[in-house]
Design a protein around this motif. Structure first.
Motif, PDB file in Angstrom:
ATOM      1  N   ARG A  94      28.655  -2.971   2.154  1.00 39.25           N
ATOM      2  CA  ARG A  94      28.400  -2.375   0.842  1.00 39.25           C
ATOM      3  C   ARG A  94      27.775  -0.989   0.974  1.00 39.25           C
ATOM      4  O   ARG A  94      28.188  -0.037   0.300  1.00 39.25           O
ATOM      5  CB  ARG A  94      27.487  -3.288   0.021  1.00 39.25           C
ATOM      6  N   GLU A  95      26.768  -0.877   1.846  1.00 34.42           N
ATOM      7  CA  GLU A  95      26.050   0.390   1.968  1.00 34.42           C
ATOM      8  C   GLU A  95      26.935   1.505   2.506  1.00 34.42           C
ATOM      9  O   GLU A  95      26.746   2.677   2.147  1.00 34.42           O
ATOM     10  CB  GLU A  95      24.830   0.211   2.875  1.00 34.42           C
ATOM     11  N   HIS A  96      27.883   1.158   3.365  1.00 30.32           N
ATOM     12  CA  HIS A  96      28.748   2.181   3.969  1.00 30.32           C
ATOM     13  C   HIS A  96      30.106   2.250   3.293  1.00 30.32           C
ATOM     14  O   HIS A  96      31.026   2.880   3.816  1.00 30.32           O
ATOM     15  CB  HIS A  96      28.892   1.917   5.468  1.00 30.32           C
ATOM     16  N   ARG A  97      30.251   1.604   2.161  1.00 23.14           N
ATOM     17  CA  ARG A  97      31.454   1.664   1.345  1.00 23.14           C
ATOM     18  C   ARG A  97      32.716   1.415   2.176  1.00 23.14           C
ATOM     19  O   ARG A  97      33.644   2.224   2.217  1.00 23.14           O
ATOM     20  CB  ARG A  97      31.543   3.009   0.621  1.00 23.14           C
ATOM     21  N   VAL A  98      32.710   0.284   2.846  1.00 21.21           N
ATOM     22  CA  VAL A  98      33.861  -0.103   3.668  1.00 21.21           C
ATOM     23  C   VAL A  98      34.967  -0.653   2.765  1.00 21.21           C
ATOM     24  O   VAL A  98      34.709  -1.481   1.888  1.00 21.21           O
ATOM     25  CB  VAL A  98      33.446  -1.160   4.720  1.00 21.21           C
ATOM     26  N   ASP A  99      36.172  -0.173   2.973  1.00 18.12           N
ATOM     27  CA  ASP A  99      37.317  -0.578   2.157  1.00 18.12           C
ATOM     28  C   ASP A  99      38.141  -1.688   2.788  1.00 18.12           C
ATOM     29  O   ASP A  99      38.868  -2.395   2.090  1.00 18.12           O
ATOM     30  CB  ASP A  99      38.226   0.627   1.920  1.00 18.12           C
ATOM     31  N   ALA A 100      38.062  -1.829   4.102  1.00 21.75           N
ATOM     32  CA  ALA A 100      38.822  -2.877   4.790  1.00 21.75           C
ATOM     33  C   ALA A 100      38.098  -3.240   6.075  1.00 21.75           C
ATOM     34  O   ALA A 100      37.608  -2.366   6.797  1.00 21.75           O
ATOM     35  CB  ALA A 100      40.248  -2.427   5.094  1.00 21.75           C
ATOM     36  N   LEU A 101      38.047  -4.540   6.369  1.00 22.60           N
ATOM     37  CA  LEU A 101      37.396  -5.052   7.575  1.00 22.60           C
ATOM     38  C   LEU A 101      38.455  -5.688   8.463  1.00 22.60           C
ATOM     39  O   LEU A 101      39.226  -6.540   8.013  1.00 22.60           O
ATOM     40  CB  LEU A 101      36.335  -6.080   7.197  1.00 22.60           C
ATOM     41  N   ILE A 102      38.500  -5.265   9.721  1.00 25.43           N
ATOM     42  CA  ILE A 102      39.431  -5.822  10.697  1.00 25.43           C
ATOM     43  C   ILE A 102      38.634  -6.548  11.776  1.00 25.43           C
ATOM     44  O   ILE A 102      37.809  -5.946  12.460  1.00 25.43           O
ATOM     45  CB  ILE A 102      40.293  -4.728  11.364  1.00 25.43           C
ATOM     46  N   ASP A 103      38.871  -7.840  11.908  1.00 32.96           N
ATOM     47  CA  ASP A 103      38.250  -8.624  12.972  1.00 32.96           C
ATOM     48  C   ASP A 103      39.197  -8.627  14.166  1.00 32.96           C
ATOM     49  O   ASP A 103      40.148  -9.397  14.220  1.00 32.96           O
ATOM     50  CB  ASP A 103      37.985 -10.053  12.490  1.00 32.96           C
ATOM     51  N   ALA A 104      38.930  -7.718  15.107  1.00 29.98           N
ATOM     52  CA  ALA A 104      39.738  -7.636  16.327  1.00 29.98           C
ATOM     53  C   ALA A 104      38.890  -8.004  17.533  1.00 29.98           C
ATOM     54  O   ALA A 104      39.033  -7.427  18.612  1.00 29.98           O
ATOM     55  CB  ALA A 104      40.331  -6.235  16.488  1.00 29.98           C
ATOM     56  N   THR A 105      37.994  -8.961  17.346  1.00 32.21           N
ATOM     57  CA  THR A 105      37.134  -9.415  18.430  1.00 32.21           C
ATOM     58  C   THR A 105      37.899 -10.363  19.346  1.00 32.21           C
ATOM     59  O   THR A 105      39.049 -10.722  19.091  1.00 32.21           O
ATOM     60  CB  THR A 105      35.890 -10.125  17.866  1.00 32.21           C
ATOM     61  N   HIS A 106      37.238 -10.776  20.414  1.00 30.36           N
ATOM     62  CA  HIS A 106      37.838 -11.711  21.356  1.00 30.36           C
ATOM     63  C   HIS A 106      38.151 -13.028  20.646  1.00 30.36           C
ATOM     64  O   HIS A 106      37.409 -13.446  19.750  1.00 30.36           O
ATOM     65  CB  HIS A 106      36.868 -11.966  22.518  1.00 30.36           C
ATOM     66  N   PRO A 107      39.247 -13.695  20.989  1.00 28.58           N
ATOM     67  CA  PRO A 107      39.596 -14.956  20.326  1.00 28.58           C
ATOM     68  C   PRO A 107      38.498 -16.018  20.393  1.00 28.58           C
ATOM     69  O   PRO A 107      38.508 -16.955  19.589  1.00 28.58           O
ATOM     70  CB  PRO A 107      40.842 -15.416  21.091  1.00 28.58           C
ATOM     71  N   PHE A 108      37.554 -15.888  21.322  1.00 27.87           N
ATOM     72  CA  PHE A 108      36.483 -16.877  21.443  1.00 27.87           C
ATOM     73  C   PHE A 108      35.166 -16.411  20.812  1.00 27.87           C
ATOM     74  O   PHE A 108      34.151 -17.092  20.961  1.00 27.87           O
ATOM     75  CB  PHE A 108      36.267 -17.236  22.913  1.00 27.87           C
ATOM     76  N   ALA A 109      35.196 -15.292  20.111  1.00 26.68           N
ATOM     77  CA  ALA A 109      33.981 -14.804  19.434  1.00 26.68           C
ATOM     78  C   ALA A 109      33.851 -15.495  18.085  1.00 26.68           C
ATOM     79  O   ALA A 109      33.910 -14.862  17.025  1.00 26.68           O
ATOM     80  CB  ALA A 109      34.036 -13.290  19.286  1.00 26.68           C
ATOM     81  N   ALA A 110      33.661 -16.812  18.115  1.00 21.11           N
ATOM     82  CA  ALA A 110      33.707 -17.628  16.896  1.00 21.11           C
ATOM     83  C   ALA A 110      32.590 -17.278  15.923  1.00 21.11           C
ATOM     84  O   ALA A 110      32.805 -17.245  14.702  1.00 21.11           O
ATOM     85  CB  ALA A 110      33.639 -19.107  17.260  1.00 21.11           C
ATOM     86  N   THR A 111      31.396 -17.012  16.424  1.00 22.75           N
ATOM     87  CA  THR A 111      30.280 -16.714  15.532  1.00 22.75           C
ATOM     88  C   THR A 111      30.511 -15.415  14.775  1.00 22.75           C
ATOM     89  O   THR A 111      30.288 -15.331  13.554  1.00 22.75           O
ATOM     90  CB  THR A 111      28.967 -16.631  16.323  1.00 22.75           C
ATOM     91  N   ILE A 112      30.962 -14.394  15.490  1.00 24.91           N
ATOM     92  CA  ILE A 112      31.235 -13.106  14.841  1.00 24.91           C
ATOM     93  C   ILE A 112      32.333 -13.266  13.795  1.00 24.91           C
ATOM     94  O   ILE A 112      32.238 -12.732  12.685  1.00 24.91           O
ATOM     95  CB  ILE A 112      31.637 -12.053  15.887  1.00 24.91           C
TER      96      ILE A 112
END
Length: 325
Positions: A94-112
């Motif tokens: 919200r603070e940085h006015r993000v328009d789209a979020l892409i989760d391109a983390t490691h397939p095992f980064a379940a918490t993130i």
């Protein structure tokens, strides 16, 4: 002048870096080592020559967890470290006015990934996950599928034959699961040196992929490896070890990857993610497009362009527009 379309990439993977390169490129290529070649052609898994620019209408921020001491830096803005859970990430969006979020983390980064899903929902920001396809066994493979590192440790003593020399390629963070197996010897490959607890009988190789088939064959032979343990990370960078194990007739204990959070759209490739962003931003053609070849990338990958349907089930409808911040 309107604000740039702000994309936050949760990264640390080859795919996240290539996505930043694609969005931040200026008609040339950012190479695998992070160097810029103004006259080259970038290939993120297929031929992909933008021939134009993805800026200045796009702002790209890549977030790195900071677990690797010498990450290959992506182009664009970079932040390192956690957000403070789902609530902290939602506040940052919200603070940085993000328009789209892409989760391109490691397939095992379940918490993130779980925090990303909760934060995106709370901040009303469209979310897409980029996940390289899982590995699939072929004829000649001797794979033993398990659900966790703890199950992998339990499976090793039960494998047929007298297995005593294990090539452990699950990363330095999960070695505690194998620390009690004093009767086994482990060869551990990691980007950074592991910290205890870890197996008492262990040799460490500090290296970063991609790895070659000839190199993996020699590694198994030189260290007299008789068993391989790996996570189902997918992708080509570390897959040669599976081929080398198959050729040598070695059993491979494969840890299944956790599922993507429910309701989150998933694509396999960077090109599909670019097509989704192009559609989401409403910049499907002309000078305001995310890239002059974005529609071509979508066509090549099977994803839709700006006027088509959503590229994956569960992807938020682009007609919902930009986040309000």
């Amino acid at each position: 002048m309107s604000e740039p379309f702000h994309v936050l990439i949760l990264g640390g993977t080859t795919e996240s870096r290539r996505l930043a390169e694609s969005l931040y490129g200026h008609g040339g290529t950012y190479g695998h080592g992070g160097t810029y070649d103004p006259g080259g052609t970038y290939d993120p898994g297929g031929t992909y020559d933008p021939g134009g620019t993805y800026g200045p209408g796009v702002r790209v921020t890549s977030s790195l967890a900071g677990r690797v001491t010498r990450p290959v830096p992506p182009p664009g803005e970079i932040r390192v470290g956690g957000f403070g859970g789902a609530e902290g990430l939602a506040r940052w969006l919200r603070e940085h006015r993000v328009d789209a979020l892409i989760d391109a983390t490691h397939p095992f980064a379940a918490t993130i990934s779980r925090n990303a899903a909760l934060a995106a929902a709370g901040a009303h920001v469209p979310l897409l996950a980029v996940r390289r396809p899982s590995w699939v066994p072929v004829a000649g493979d001797d794979w033993h599928s398990v659900g966790s590192l703890a199950e992998a440790a339990e499976a090793l003593p039960a494998l047929p034959g007298r297995r005593r020399r294990v090539f452990l390629t699950t990363g330095r963070m999960g070695l505690a699961a194998f620390a009690r197996l004093d009767e086994l010897w482990f060869l551990v490959r990691s980007v950074d040196a592991p910290e205890p607890p870890y197996p008492a009988r262990m040799e460490t190789i500090l290296d970063r992929g991609p790895f070659t088939l000839d190199g993996e064959r020699e590694l198994l032979r030189r260290h007299r490896v008789d068993t391989v343990v790996t996570k189902d990370s997918g992708g080509a960078a570390t897959a040669p070890k599976l081929t080398a194990a198959r050729e040598a007739g070695l059993p491979v204990v494969v840890v299944r990857r956790p599922p993507t959070p429910e309701g989150v759209g998933v694509v396999d490739t960077v090109a599909e993610a670019v097509a989704w962003l192009c559609q989401l931003s409403g910049r499907g053609s002309g000078a305001e497009t995310l890239g002059s070849d974005a529609s071509g990338a979508a066509s090549a990958s099977g994803a839709s362009g700006a006027s088509g349907a959503s590229v994956a089930s569960g992807v938020p409808d682009p007609s919902a527009g930009r986040a309000s911040g």
